[in-house]
Design a protein around this motif. Structure first.
Motif, short mmCIF file in Angstrom:
data_model
loop_
_atom_site.label_atom_id
_atom_site.label_comp_id
_atom_site.label_asym_id
_atom_site.label_seq_id
_atom_site.Cartn_x
_atom_site.Cartn_y
_atom_site.Cartn_z
N VAL A 73 0.75 -0.94 -0.05
CA VAL A 73 0.06 -0.15 0.11
C VAL A 73 0.74 1.48 -0.01
O VAL A 73 0.49 2.43 -0.68
N PHE A 74 1.86 1.35 0.74
CA PHE A 74 2.86 2.48 0.95
C PHE A 74 4.48 1.92 0.45
O PHE A 74 4.61 0.79 0.39
N ASP A 75 4.96 2.86 -0.40
CA ASP A 75 6.16 2.78 -0.91
C ASP A 75 7.38 3.56 -0.36
O ASP A 75 7.07 5.04 -0.57
N ALA A 76 8.32 3.18 0.29
CA ALA A 76 9.39 4.23 0.77
C ALA A 76 10.35 4.52 -0.36
O ALA A 76 11.37 5.10 -0.01
N GLY A 77 10.19 3.90 -1.49
CA GLY A 77 10.97 4.38 -2.68
C GLY A 77 12.32 3.42 -2.86
O GLY A 77 12.34 2.23 -2.02
N VAL A 83 15.07 5.05 5.07
CA VAL A 83 13.93 5.78 5.69
C VAL A 83 14.15 5.28 7.19
O VAL A 83 13.74 4.25 7.84
N TRP A 84 14.75 6.32 8.07
CA TRP A 84 15.09 6.05 9.41
C TRP A 84 14.09 5.59 10.40
O TRP A 84 14.16 4.49 11.16
N TRP A 85 12.91 6.15 10.15
CA TRP A 85 11.69 5.91 11.19
C TRP A 85 11.01 4.58 10.85
O TRP A 85 10.22 4.12 11.72
N LEU A 151 1.93 -3.69 4.01
CA LEU A 151 1.96 -2.20 4.31
C LEU A 151 3.08 -1.60 3.68
O LEU A 151 3.11 -0.18 3.76
N GLY A 152 4.10 -2.10 3.30
CA GLY A 152 5.40 -1.61 2.78
C GLY A 152 6.58 -1.66 3.26
O GLY A 152 7.59 -1.19 2.75
#
Length: 318
Positions: A73-77, A83-85, A151-152
């Motif tokens: 659903v989500f993509d951090a790239g 993506v530290w968090w 969720l990604g």
């Protein structure tokens, strides 16, 4: 472009061995019987077998994880690792998934058949932590982790967090450490909490499923504190009675297959898979629920005003 992450458990193996040797030395200096040579050898061999089994099927499950990840659903790239968090969030969510997987591992016999290997020792020491399943791939436990990929969260990120979780759990398999500071005991899993989890005492059965964070057990009503006044008995309700590595790895699968073969109906066969360990179609064996109910009955009745219900009249719970 993806990166390659190390396996936390493989990196930690030398530290595991050193810690076990130190604990053996401490046990000898204090004249404790927490280590038995045959039991320790069995634990080491079960750990080795688990590593081999994981290597054989790990690629298959990683492939499933990547298939689920394709529908995220989500993509951090492409640089998801930067993506530290996402890392602390992934660790917490993976621990939540572990809690439910672990809880089902005790409450569903199909999954217990794989997990029982970890509880089969009547000793509680750091070598016990190495008793890991050979047959987890035969259970549906992996499904619980699929939402994280959807969720990604990248499969390699989840695998790395899961490895860190297992490394953390190593040190809590000990009687050498009594209690940690109060704040630590409240928030995190500790030797005290995990001793309860490995106990066969009725008051402790099916408690403290957490991997790292104890607030899952507090939140979902499965937390039980260690009681100083009662000696803990380790192992399983029906003790293994053998140091045979093969029997330790497969004995519950043999028992499950036998029960299913003798079941009088398809409904009973299905129940042998999904009901808790000890469930039978004729109530001929105890479950952890019935054992705890019996213990509560015997310990909460006011004996001055009414008789205690005989244990033989308590119907085992399904």
């Amino acid at each position: 472009m993806d990166i390659s992450l190390p396996s936390p458990t493989q990196v930690a193996v030398p530290l595991f061995i050193i810690a076990i040797l130190v604990e053996i030395w401490i046990a000898r200096t204090k004249a404790r019987d927490s280590y038995d040579p045959q039991d320790t050898f069995t634990s080491l061999m079960l750990g080795l077998g688990s590593t081999v089994a994981g290597g054989l099927v790990g690629g298959f499950y990683l492939a499933i994880a990547f298939i689920a990840y394709d529908f995220r659903v989500f993509d951090a790239g492409p640089q998801w690792w930067a993506v530290w968090w996402a890392w602390p969030l992934a660790f917490v969510l993976d621990d939540l998934a572990y809690y439910w997987k672990h809880r089902l591992g005790h409450r569903m016999r199909w999954m217990w058949a794989a997990h029982v290997i970890h509880h089969s020792s009547q000793h509680y020491n750091l070598s016990t932590a190495l008793r890991q399943t050979w047959t987890g791939f035969l259970t549906p436990g992996f499904i619980i982790s699929l939402p994280m990929f959807l969720l990604g969260f990248h499969p390699l990120m989840v695998a790395f967090c899961g490895g860190l979780n297992l490394v953390y759990q190593f040190w809590i398999h000990t009687e050498t450490i009594d209690k940690m500071p109060r704040w630590f005991e409240w928030a995190l899993n500790t030797p005290s909490h995990h001793r309860v989890h490995h106990a066969t005492n009725p008051r402790y059965l099916d408690s403290n499923y957490a991997g790292v964070f104890m607030f899952w057990d507090r939140m979902f009503g499965t937390f039980t504190p260690e009681t100083d006044g009662e000696e803990i008995r380790y192992g399983i309700v029906r003790q293994l009675g053998s140091f045979n590595v093969i029997w330790a790895a497969f004995h519950e699968w043999v028992g499950l297959a036998s029960d299913i073969a003798r079941a009088p109906s398809w409904k009973a066969r299905a129940n042998y898979l999904i009901k808790p360990p000890g469930w039978t179609h004729d109530n001929s064996r105890d479950t952890s629920d019935s054992l705890k109910a019996r213990w509560l009955t015997e310990n909460t009745h006011d004996k001055r005003t009414e008789p205690v219900t005989p244990a033989s009249t308590i119907t085992p719970a399904e």
